[in-house]
Design a protein around this motif. Structure first.
Motif, PDB file in Angstrom:
ATOM      1  N   LYS A   1      14.155  31.801 -20.660  1.00 18.10           N
ATOM      2  CA  LYS A   1      13.493  30.974 -19.655  1.00 18.10           C
ATOM      3  C   LYS A   1      12.071  31.491 -19.440  1.00 18.10           C
ATOM      4  CE  LYS A   1      17.763  29.814 -17.196  1.00 18.10           C
ATOM      5  NZ  LYS A   1      18.487  29.864 -15.900  1.00 18.10           N
ATOM      6  N   LEU A   2      11.185  30.610 -19.021  1.00 19.24           N
ATOM      7  CA  LEU A   2       9.776  30.978 -18.894  1.00 19.24           C
ATOM      8  C   LEU A   2       9.563  32.138 -17.938  1.00 19.24           C
ATOM      9  CD1 LEU A   2       8.025  27.482 -18.858  1.00 19.24           C
ATOM     10  CD2 LEU A   2       8.187  29.113 -20.731  1.00 19.24           C
ATOM     11  N   THR A   3      10.372  32.238 -16.898  1.00 17.93           N
ATOM     12  CA  THR A   3      10.186  33.274 -15.889  1.00 17.93           C
ATOM     13  C   THR A   3      10.910  34.573 -16.217  1.00 17.93           C
ATOM     14  OG1 THR A   3      12.058  32.337 -14.650  1.00 17.93           O
ATOM     15  CG2 THR A   3       9.848  31.559 -14.066  1.00 17.93           C
ATOM     16  N   ASP A   4      11.612  34.620 -17.349  1.00 13.54           N
ATOM     17  CA  ASP A   4      12.399  35.801 -17.710  1.00 13.54           C
ATOM     18  C   ASP A   4      11.547  36.770 -18.539  1.00 13.54           C
ATOM     19  OD1 ASP A   4      14.313  37.658 -18.318  1.00 13.54           O
ATOM     20  OD2 ASP A   4      15.576  36.312 -19.510  1.00 13.54           O
ATOM     21  N   GLU A   5      10.785  37.634 -17.870  1.00 15.91           N
ATOM     22  CA  GLU A   5       9.890  38.552 -18.573  1.00 15.91           C
ATOM     23  C   GLU A   5      10.660  39.523 -19.453  1.00 15.91           C
ATOM     24  OE1 GLU A   5       7.031  40.566 -16.226  1.00 15.91           O
ATOM     25  OE2 GLU A   5       6.300  38.745 -15.214  1.00 15.91           O
ATOM     26  N   GLU A   6      11.730  40.100 -18.933  1.00 14.91           N
ATOM     27  CA  GLU A   6      12.504  41.047 -19.720  1.00 14.91           C
ATOM     28  C   GLU A   6      13.154  40.352 -20.918  1.00 14.91           C
ATOM     29  OE1 GLU A   6      12.217  44.261 -18.946  1.00 14.91           O
ATOM     30  OE2 GLU A   6      10.865  43.442 -17.424  1.00 14.91           O
TER      31      GLU A   6
ATOM     32  N   LEU B   1       1.360  36.258 -23.594  1.00 17.45           N
ATOM     33  CA  LEU B   1       0.350  37.263 -23.924  1.00 17.45           C
ATOM     34  C   LEU B   1       0.302  38.347 -22.855  1.00 17.45           C
ATOM     35  CD1 LEU B   1      -2.858  35.520 -25.346  1.00 17.45           C
ATOM     36  CD2 LEU B   1      -1.654  37.480 -26.330  1.00 17.45           C
ATOM     37  N   ASP B   2       0.291  37.933 -21.598  1.00 19.88           N
ATOM     38  CA  ASP B   2       0.237  38.899 -20.498  1.00 19.88           C
ATOM     39  C   ASP B   2       1.460  39.818 -20.507  1.00 19.88           C
ATOM     40  OD1 ASP B   2      -2.186  38.011 -19.552  1.00 19.88           O
ATOM     41  OD2 ASP B   2      -1.325  36.626 -18.095  1.00 19.88           O
ATOM     42  N   ILE B   3       2.642  39.258 -20.783  1.00 16.45           N
ATOM     43  CA  ILE B   3       3.865  40.056 -20.806  1.00 16.45           C
ATOM     44  C   ILE B   3       3.785  41.124 -21.899  1.00 16.45           C
ATOM     45  CG2 ILE B   3       6.332  39.986 -21.343  1.00 16.45           C
ATOM     46  CD1 ILE B   3       6.461  37.264 -19.971  1.00 16.45           C
ATOM     47  N   LEU B   4       3.378  40.717 -23.101  1.00 16.98           N
ATOM     48  CA  LEU B   4       3.340  41.654 -24.219  1.00 16.98           C
ATOM     49  C   LEU B   4       2.202  42.662 -24.083  1.00 16.98           C
ATOM     50  CD1 LEU B   4       4.148  39.246 -27.200  1.00 16.98           C
ATOM     51  CD2 LEU B   4       5.694  40.779 -25.959  1.00 16.98           C
ATOM     52  N   ILE B   5       1.072  42.235 -23.557  1.00 17.54           N
ATOM     53  CA  ILE B   5      -0.042  43.170 -23.350  1.00 17.54           C
ATOM     54  C   ILE B   5       0.345  44.209 -22.311  1.00 17.54           C
ATOM     55  CG2 ILE B   5      -2.399  43.378 -22.478  1.00 17.54           C
ATOM     56  CD1 ILE B   5      -2.953  40.620 -23.715  1.00 17.54           C
TER      57      ILE B   5
ATOM     58  N   LEU C   1       0.003  34.393 -30.979  1.00 12.87           N
ATOM     59  CA  LEU C   1      -0.391  33.852 -29.678  1.00 12.87           C
ATOM     60  C   LEU C   1      -1.896  33.659 -29.585  1.00 12.87           C
ATOM     61  CD1 LEU C   1       2.031  35.932 -27.432  1.00 12.87           C
ATOM     62  CD2 LEU C   1       2.180  33.482 -27.929  1.00 12.87           C
ATOM     63  N   LEU C   2      -2.663  34.582 -30.156  1.00 11.72           N
ATOM     64  CA  LEU C   2      -4.114  34.404 -30.186  1.00 11.72           C
ATOM     65  C   LEU C   2      -4.489  33.182 -31.023  1.00 11.72           C
ATOM     66  CD1 LEU C   2      -5.439  38.078 -30.581  1.00 11.72           C
ATOM     67  CD2 LEU C   2      -5.513  36.630 -28.534  1.00 11.72           C
ATOM     68  N   ALA C   3      -3.733  32.944 -32.097  1.00 18.50           N
ATOM     69  CA  ALA C   3      -3.993  31.771 -32.933  1.00 18.50           C
ATOM     70  C   ALA C   3      -3.691  30.478 -32.179  1.00 18.50           C
ATOM     71  CB  ALA C   3      -3.161  31.851 -34.202  1.00 18.50           C
TER      72      ALA C   3
ATOM     73  N   GLN D   1      -0.507  25.890 -23.218  1.00 17.88           N
ATOM     74  CA  GLN D   1      -1.459  26.981 -23.026  1.00 17.88           C
ATOM     75  C   GLN D   1      -1.028  27.941 -21.918  1.00 17.88           C
ATOM     76  OE1 GLN D   1      -4.581  27.618 -24.974  1.00 17.88           O
ATOM     77  NE2 GLN D   1      -2.944  26.608 -26.135  1.00 17.88           N
ATOM     78  N   SER D   2      -0.402  27.429 -20.902  1.00 15.55           N
ATOM     79  CA  SER D   2       0.076  28.307 -19.827  1.00 15.55           C
ATOM     80  C   SER D   2       1.154  29.253 -20.325  1.00 15.55           C
ATOM     81  CB  SER D   2       0.616  27.466 -18.658  1.00 15.55           C
ATOM     82  OG  SER D   2      -0.398  26.682 -18.087  1.00 15.55           O
ATOM     83  N   THR D   3       2.053  28.747 -21.186  1.00 15.08           N
ATOM     84  CA  THR D   3       3.110  29.592 -21.734  1.00 15.08           C
ATOM     85  C   THR D   3       2.535  30.629 -22.685  1.00 15.08           C
ATOM     86  OG1 THR D   3       4.671  27.744 -21.581  1.00 15.08           O
ATOM     87  CG2 THR D   3       5.277  29.584 -23.012  1.00 15.08           C
ATOM     88  N   VAL D   4       1.563  30.228 -23.517  1.00 15.36           N
ATOM     89  CA  VAL D   4       0.920  31.175 -24.429  1.00 15.36           C
ATOM     90  C   VAL D   4       0.292  32.318 -23.646  1.00 15.36           C
ATOM     91  CG1 VAL D   4      -0.986  31.477 -26.061  1.00 15.36           C
ATOM     92  CG2 VAL D   4       0.499  29.477 -26.240  1.00 15.36           C
ATOM     93  N   LEU D   5      -0.439  31.982 -22.597  1.00 13.91           N
ATOM     94  CA  LEU D   5      -1.104  33.013 -21.800  1.00 13.91           C
ATOM     95  C   LEU D   5      -0.097  33.879 -21.062  1.00 13.91           C
ATOM     96  CD1 LEU D   5      -3.719  34.238 -20.876  1.00 13.91           C
ATOM     97  CD2 LEU D   5      -3.866  32.510 -19.078  1.00 13.91           C
TER      98      LEU D   5
END
Length: 216
Positions: A71-76, A131-135, A154-156, A124-128
């Motif tokens: 799910k989009l909100t599941d960071e782990e 990206l934030d989670i992995l960074i 993701l950068l692509a 684009q919101s999901t990509v960003l």
């Protein structure tokens, strides 16, 4: 009597085998083109029409991994999905079980690759967000190949002009790559090309030129 295949598909190179077909020597080289074609025809006639493969069911994985994104909100869940449980949990490769060593990949352990069928569904919101989670994970840990593949993908997918919040994220990524690169003792480090590529993408393609490597 002709086979069904011969009835439907006439021979492109018809050859009269004659009465001496039984005496054709398959072990020796042909002495002329006609003998070569007779050898080919005889070999084909000896092949069974149907071949059944013998498959050892023990070599097949008992369970197949289903490509189900978190799910989009599941960071782990996204960290596990992209990096795999082995990397996410910091497990040692020496602890792999016999099932883990099978030829078939278990993506839940090694991480799902950023396939086009997956990333093409991201807006684009999901990509960003990803990206934030992995960074954020990268800020506290070392670089691993799974991470590099996902960051590149993701950068692509990141569209220009960038959303305002995207500038901070990609600059954070480039600084972390540069920081890690500065600690490397050898120019032959296997992670160096990936770090250089990520820095270059941020600095050159996304026009964060102050983070670009300066020529010596």
């Amino acid at each position: 009597m002709k086979s069904d295949v011969e009835e439907l598909m006439p021979r492109l190179l018809p050859v009269d085998c004659g009465e001496g077909t039984e005496d054709v020597d398959l072990s020796g080289p042909p002495r002329n083109p006609q003998e070569y074609l007779r050898q080919v025809q005889l070999e084909a006639s000896l092949c069974p029409d149907v071949v059944v493969a013998q498959i050892d069911p023990k070599k097949l994985k008992k369970t197949q991994t289903v490509n189900a994104s978190p799910k989009l909100t599941d960071e782990e869940g996204w960290k596990r999905f992209c990096l795999g449980e082995t990397t996410y949990l910091g497990s040692s490769s020496s602890r792999l079980t016999e099932a883990d060593q099978e030829p078939a990949l278990d993506y839940s352990k090694v991480g799902f690759p950023p396939l086009l069928s997956i990333v093409s569904r991201f807006n684009q919101s999901t990509v960003l967000m990803l990206l934030d989670i992995l960074i954020s994970w990268f800020e506290e840990r070392e670089f691993v190949p799974q991470l590099g593949r996902w960051l590149y993908a993701l950068l692509a997918c990141l569209e220009k002009p960038l959303l305002p919040e995207a500038h901070s994220s990609i600059r954070q990524l480039a600084r972390r790559c540069a920081q890690l690169r500065s600690t490397m003792n050898s120019q032959e480090d296997e992670n160096l090309p990936a770090l250089n590529l990520l820095i270059c993408l941020v600095a050159r393609y996304f026009e964060q030129v102050d983070l670009a490597d300066q020529p010596e």
